[in-house]
Design a protein around this motif. Structure first.
Motif, PDB file in Angstrom:
ATOM      1  N   ASP A   1       1.038   2.342   3.701  1.00 18.43           N
ATOM      2  CA  ASP A   1       2.360   2.977   3.683  1.00 18.43           C
ATOM      3  C   ASP A   1       3.137   3.466   2.016  1.00 18.43           C
ATOM      4  O   ASP A   1       3.305   4.657   2.220  1.00 18.43           O
ATOM      5  CB  ASP A   1       3.446   1.319   3.867  1.00 18.43           C
ATOM      6  CG  ASP A   1       4.591   2.249   3.537  1.00 18.43           C
ATOM      7  OD1 ASP A   1       5.656   3.081   3.730  1.00 18.43           O
ATOM      8  OD2 ASP A   1       5.415   0.782   3.408  1.00 18.43           O
ATOM      9  N   LEU A   2       2.331   2.480   0.908  1.00 19.88           N
ATOM     10  CA  LEU A   2       3.310   2.839  -0.466  1.00 19.88           C
ATOM     11  C   LEU A   2       2.343   3.375  -0.620  1.00 19.88           C
ATOM     12  O   LEU A   2       0.736   2.981  -1.381  1.00 19.88           O
ATOM     13  CB  LEU A   2       3.572   1.706  -1.040  1.00 19.88           C
ATOM     14  CG  LEU A   2       4.388   1.198  -0.165  1.00 19.88           C
ATOM     15  CD1 LEU A   2       5.432  -0.226  -0.190  1.00 19.88           C
ATOM     16  CD2 LEU A   2       5.995   1.707   0.067  1.00 19.88           C
ATOM     17  N   ILE A   3       2.186   4.598  -1.660  1.00 26.06           N
ATOM     18  CA  ILE A   3       1.318   4.740  -3.098  1.00 26.06           C
ATOM     19  C   ILE A   3       2.690   5.205  -4.323  1.00 26.06           C
ATOM     20  O   ILE A   3       3.676   5.786  -3.996  1.00 26.06           O
ATOM     21  CB  ILE A   3       1.043   6.333  -2.347  1.00 26.06           C
ATOM     22  CG1 ILE A   3      -0.178   6.382  -1.253  1.00 26.06           C
ATOM     23  CG2 ILE A   3      -0.422   6.677  -3.512  1.00 26.06           C
ATOM     24  CD1 ILE A   3      -0.770   7.040  -1.006  1.00 26.06           C
TER      25      ILE A   3
ATOM     26  N   ILE B   1       4.373  12.503  -8.438  1.00 28.81           N
ATOM     27  CA  ILE B   1       4.181  11.322  -7.759  1.00 28.81           C
ATOM     28  C   ILE B   1       5.388  10.687  -8.512  1.00 28.81           C
ATOM     29  O   ILE B   1       3.820   9.948  -9.087  1.00 28.81           O
ATOM     30  CB  ILE B   1       3.474  11.498  -7.019  1.00 28.81           C
ATOM     31  CG1 ILE B   1       3.484  13.044  -5.941  1.00 28.81           C
ATOM     32  CG2 ILE B   1       4.112   9.930  -5.671  1.00 28.81           C
ATOM     33  CD1 ILE B   1       2.194  12.405  -4.786  1.00 28.81           C
ATOM     34  N   GLU B   2       6.407  10.069  -8.041  1.00 25.33           N
ATOM     35  CA  GLU B   2       6.203   8.716  -8.706  1.00 25.33           C
ATOM     36  C   GLU B   2       6.269   6.903  -7.516  1.00 25.33           C
ATOM     37  O   GLU B   2       6.048   6.088  -8.507  1.00 25.33           O
ATOM     38  CB  GLU B   2       7.967   8.742  -8.730  1.00 25.33           C
ATOM     39  CG  GLU B   2       8.619   7.538  -9.847  1.00 25.33           C
ATOM     40  CD  GLU B   2       8.252   7.233 -10.720  1.00 25.33           C
ATOM     41  OE1 GLU B   2       7.926   8.081 -11.725  1.00 25.33           O
ATOM     42  OE2 GLU B   2       8.662   6.590 -11.807  1.00 25.33           O
ATOM     43  N   ARG B   3       6.606   7.667  -6.586  1.00 28.95           N
ATOM     44  CA  ARG B   3       6.339   6.838  -5.429  1.00 28.95           C
ATOM     45  C   ARG B   3       6.446   7.560  -4.299  1.00 28.95           C
ATOM     46  O   ARG B   3       7.052   8.327  -4.406  1.00 28.95           O
ATOM     47  CB  ARG B   3       6.418   5.047  -5.495  1.00 28.95           C
ATOM     48  CG  ARG B   3       8.613   5.308  -5.377  1.00 28.95           C
ATOM     49  CD  ARG B   3       9.167   3.952  -5.449  1.00 28.95           C
ATOM     50  NE  ARG B   3      10.602   3.800  -5.790  1.00 28.95           N
ATOM     51  CZ  ARG B   3      10.835   4.046  -6.648  1.00 28.95           C
ATOM     52  NH1 ARG B   3      10.639   4.160  -7.875  1.00 28.95           N
ATOM     53  NH2 ARG B   3      12.531   3.883  -6.182  1.00 28.95           N
ATOM     54  N   MET B   4       5.769   7.235  -3.110  1.00 29.81           N
ATOM     55  CA  MET B   4       6.021   7.415  -2.159  1.00 29.81           C
ATOM     56  C   MET B   4       6.151   5.858  -1.309  1.00 29.81           C
ATOM     57  O   MET B   4       5.527   5.169  -1.398  1.00 29.81           O
ATOM     58  CB  MET B   4       4.878   8.754  -1.503  1.00 29.81           C
ATOM     59  CG  MET B   4       3.787   8.178  -1.588  1.00 29.81           C
ATOM     60  SD  MET B   4       2.976   9.377  -1.148  1.00 29.81           S
ATOM     61  CE  MET B   4       3.058  10.297  -1.888  1.00 29.81           C
ATOM     62  N   SER B   5       7.079   6.044   0.006  1.00 28.92           N
ATOM     63  CA  SER B   5       6.959   5.502   1.347  1.00 28.92           C
ATOM     64  C   SER B   5       6.756   5.767   2.846  1.00 28.92           C
ATOM     65  O   SER B   5       7.634   7.079   2.824  1.00 28.92           O
ATOM     66  CB  SER B   5       8.209   4.336   1.297  1.00 28.92           C
ATOM     67  OG  SER B   5       8.207   3.726   2.649  1.00 28.92           O
ATOM     68  N   LEU B   6       5.492   5.880   3.154  1.00 28.06           N
ATOM     69  CA  LEU B   6       5.654   7.258   4.347  1.00 28.06           C
ATOM     70  C   LEU B   6       6.506   6.727   5.882  1.00 28.06           C
ATOM     71  O   LEU B   6       6.428   7.584   6.266  1.00 28.06           O
ATOM     72  CB  LEU B   6       3.893   7.076   4.175  1.00 28.06           C
ATOM     73  CG  LEU B   6       2.521   7.768   3.332  1.00 28.06           C
ATOM     74  CD1 LEU B   6       0.555   7.136   3.690  1.00 28.06           C
ATOM     75  CD2 LEU B   6       3.183   9.248   3.428  1.00 28.06           C
TER      76      LEU B   6
END
Lengths: 68, 68
Positions: A23-25, B49-54
């Motif tokens: 989910d998170l990166i 990319i600072e952060r991501m939530s898929l």
């Protein structure tokens, strides 16, 4: 659900599953990445994103070369 | 479909839509990122990319500070 599988892309082109259902990166403080799965499993990699396709649920990671 | 929206995260915490329905993300040769939407729209950002939530279909980007 729209989680993805994260694979390490090796120099020979093979892909090795690093963490499923990501989910998170986010970058971590050491210049690597922190990945967290939808199950809360957390893994750190000393590497970076090589490419990703969200539609294909696939993140390819490249490890930093530790041999100097 | 599992595309995500990519936002620029500004220093004041506000988020500005950069590209919607993003499928592909990969580093470009200048140390920035190339994003491609499911519609084939392509945008380059001098940032990371600072952060991501898929699961939340959300990618937060941070631009490089150009003022030195």
């Amino acid at each position: 659900m729209c989680e993805a599988n994260a694979y390490i892309l090796h120099d020979d082109g093979t892909e090795e599953l690093f963490l499923g259902a990501v989910d998170l990166i986010e970058p971590n403080e050491n210049g690597g990445l922190k990945l967290v799965s939808i199950f809360g499993e957390q893994k750190i990699i000393d590497g970076s994103i090589e490419r990703m396709s969200l539609v294909n649920h696939k993140v390819l990671l490249k490890t930093r070369n530790r041999e100097q």
